[in-house]
Design a protein around this motif. Structure first.
Motif, PDB file in Angstrom:
ATOM      1  N   ASN A  61       0.849  -1.190   0.000  1.00 22.62           N
ATOM      2  CA  ASN A  61       0.000   0.000   0.000  1.00 22.62           C
ATOM      3  C   ASN A  61       0.885   1.241   0.000  1.00 22.62           C
ATOM      4  O   ASN A  61       2.031   1.207   0.443  1.00 22.62           O
ATOM      5  N   LYS A  62       0.343   2.310  -0.516  1.00 23.38           N
ATOM      6  CA  LYS A  62       0.991   3.630  -0.536  1.00 23.38           C
ATOM      7  C   LYS A  62       2.100   3.755  -1.578  1.00 23.38           C
ATOM      8  O   LYS A  62       2.800   4.757  -1.620  1.00 23.38           O
ATOM      9  N   PHE A  63       2.296   2.750  -2.436  1.00 26.43           N
ATOM     10  CA  PHE A  63       3.225   2.900  -3.549  1.00 26.43           C
ATOM     11  C   PHE A  63       2.557   3.787  -4.602  1.00 26.43           C
ATOM     12  O   PHE A  63       1.325   3.852  -4.669  1.00 26.43           O
ATOM     13  N   PRO A  64       3.321   4.473  -5.452  1.00 26.87           N
ATOM     14  CA  PRO A  64       2.702   5.308  -6.485  1.00 26.87           C
ATOM     15  C   PRO A  64       1.765   4.516  -7.407  1.00 26.87           C
ATOM     16  O   PRO A  64       0.796   5.064  -7.915  1.00 26.87           O
ATOM     17  N   SER A  65       2.052   3.222  -7.612  1.00 29.43           N
ATOM     18  CA  SER A  65       1.185   2.353  -8.409  1.00 29.43           C
ATOM     19  C   SER A  65       1.508   0.906  -8.047  1.00 29.43           C
ATOM     20  O   SER A  65       2.551   0.622  -7.440  1.00 29.43           O
ATOM     21  N   LEU A  66       0.642  -0.011  -8.459  1.00 30.70           N
ATOM     22  CA  LEU A  66       0.906  -1.427  -8.218  1.00 30.70           C
ATOM     23  C   LEU A  66       2.130  -1.882  -8.997  1.00 30.70           C
ATOM     24  O   LEU A  66       2.916  -2.701  -8.509  1.00 30.70           O
ATOM     25  N   SER A  94      -1.615  -7.641  -3.501  1.00 30.80           N
ATOM     26  CA  SER A  94      -2.805  -6.889  -3.096  1.00 30.80           C
ATOM     27  C   SER A  94      -3.012  -5.732  -4.076  1.00 30.80           C
ATOM     28  O   SER A  94      -2.219  -5.530  -4.997  1.00 30.80           O
ATOM     29  N   THR A  95      -4.039  -4.948  -3.856  1.00 28.90           N
ATOM     30  CA  THR A  95      -4.417  -3.901  -4.815  1.00 28.90           C
ATOM     31  C   THR A  95      -3.595  -2.623  -4.720  1.00 28.90           C
ATOM     32  O   THR A  95      -3.692  -1.759  -5.587  1.00 28.90           O
ATOM     33  N   ASN A  96      -2.826  -2.448  -3.646  1.00 33.66           N
ATOM     34  CA  ASN A  96      -2.071  -1.219  -3.396  1.00 33.66           C
ATOM     35  C   ASN A  96      -2.994  -0.051  -3.072  1.00 33.66           C
ATOM     36  O   ASN A  96      -2.605   1.107  -3.174  1.00 33.66           O
ATOM     37  N   SER A  97      -4.231  -0.341  -2.681  1.00 33.61           N
ATOM     38  CA  SER A  97      -5.169   0.745  -2.390  1.00 33.61           C
ATOM     39  C   SER A  97      -5.814   0.615  -1.008  1.00 33.61           C
ATOM     40  O   SER A  97      -6.650   1.440  -0.653  1.00 33.61           O
ATOM     41  N   ASN A  98      -5.432  -0.425  -0.256  1.00 31.77           N
ATOM     42  CA  ASN A  98      -5.989  -0.611   1.090  1.00 31.77           C
ATOM     43  C   ASN A  98      -5.036  -1.513   1.890  1.00 31.77           C
ATOM     44  O   ASN A  98      -3.966  -1.871   1.410  1.00 31.77           O
ATOM     45  N   ALA A 129       9.885   7.314  -4.941  1.00 35.35           N
ATOM     46  CA  ALA A 129       8.830   6.295  -4.948  1.00 35.35           C
ATOM     47  C   ALA A 129       9.067   5.273  -3.846  1.00 35.35           C
ATOM     48  O   ALA A 129      10.091   4.595  -3.830  1.00 35.35           O
ATOM     49  N   SER A 130       8.130   5.206  -2.924  1.00 32.18           N
ATOM     50  CA  SER A 130       8.188   4.195  -1.874  1.00 32.18           C
ATOM     51  C   SER A 130       6.785   3.942  -1.362  1.00 32.18           C
ATOM     52  O   SER A 130       5.867   4.701  -1.621  1.00 32.18           O
ATOM     53  N   GLY A 131       6.641   2.865  -0.653  1.00 28.60           N
ATOM     54  CA  GLY A 131       5.352   2.508  -0.086  1.00 28.60           C
ATOM     55  C   GLY A 131       5.568   1.604   1.101  1.00 28.60           C
ATOM     56  O   GLY A 131       6.658   1.555   1.669  1.00 28.60           O
ATOM     57  N   SER A 132       4.539   0.863   1.464  1.00 28.79           N
ATOM     58  CA  SER A 132       4.617  -0.030   2.609  1.00 28.79           C
ATOM     59  C   SER A 132       4.347  -1.459   2.163  1.00 28.79           C
ATOM     60  O   SER A 132       3.423  -1.710   1.386  1.00 28.79           O
ATOM     61  N   TRP A 133       5.158  -2.398   2.646  1.00 27.41           N
ATOM     62  CA  TRP A 133       4.970  -3.818   2.373  1.00 27.41           C
ATOM     63  C   TRP A 133       4.976  -4.552   3.693  1.00 27.41           C
ATOM     64  O   TRP A 133       5.942  -4.461   4.453  1.00 27.41           O
ATOM     65  N   GLU A 134       3.897  -5.228   4.005  1.00 29.13           N
ATOM     66  CA  GLU A 134       3.781  -5.993   5.240  1.00 29.13           C
ATOM     67  C   GLU A 134       3.594  -7.465   4.895  1.00 29.13           C
ATOM     68  O   GLU A 134       2.865  -7.800   3.961  1.00 29.13           O
ATOM     69  N   VAL A 135       4.277  -8.331   5.656  1.00 31.32           N
ATOM     70  CA  VAL A 135       4.292  -9.764   5.391  1.00 31.32           C
ATOM     71  C   VAL A 135       3.974 -10.510   6.677  1.00 31.32           C
ATOM     72  O   VAL A 135       4.437 -10.120   7.761  1.00 31.32           O
ATOM     73  N   ARG A 136       3.188 -11.598   6.567  1.00 35.48           N
ATOM     74  CA  ARG A 136       2.903 -12.442   7.727  1.00 35.48           C
ATOM     75  C   ARG A 136       2.615 -13.868   7.250  1.00 35.48           C
ATOM     76  O   ARG A 136       2.443 -14.109   6.051  1.00 35.48           O
TER      77      ARG A 136
END
Length: 142
Positions: A61-66, A94-98, A129-136
């Motif tokens: 999420n929060k990347f400029p685009s998928l 994921s969609t990169n929008s939520n 360009a950066s965003g958030s990536w969470e893994v579990r």
């Protein structure tokens, strides 16, 4: 599991339910260039003849685009104790929008049967360009 981060500043946010790989790449609507490997450091022996698969849940999420997210996050494997890394294909993003986690889909490790491997989640960002990536829920089924 023994996870090791290559982030020079404090470790990624290690919370019981997930790992946030972008703790310093995207913060408070500002972007920062960084490169982080989060490595499963124990080494995983894949039995000879095994049709092993890796799966995990993740959210971008929060990347400029998928498309940018797919360029800046990757799953990698090493057969030489981390000296070199090869990318593995992540089938589902994921969609990169939520903040809704999705399952990665099955990632075959059959090519590594009979070998000891290390797995790494690789996050790269730039000031532009950066965003958030969470893994579990990282799992290897042998």
């Amino acid at each position: 599991a023994s996870w090791v981060s290559t982030l020079a500043s404090p470790n990624p946010e290690l919370v019981p339910e997930r790992v946030v790989l972008s703790e310093f790449g995207y913060e408070r609507e500002e972007r920062y260039g960084e490169q982080t490997y989060l490595v499963y450091d124990n080494g995983e022996r894949i039995p000879a003849g095994a049709n092993a698969v890796l799966t995990f849940d993740h959210v971008c999420n929060k990347f400029p685009s998928l498309d940018v997210a797919k360029e800046q996050v990757s799953l990698e494997v090493s057969t030489d104790n981390g000296a070199t890394w090869s990318k593995l294909t992540i089938p589902t993003y994921s969609t990169n929008s939520n903040w809704t986690f999705v399952n990665s889909g099955n990632i075959s490790l059959a090519a590594y049967a009979g070998k000891t491997i290390k797995i790494a989640f690789h996050y790269t960002s730039t000031d532009a360009a950066s965003g958030s990536w969470e893994v579990r829920n990282v799992k290897i089924a042998k």
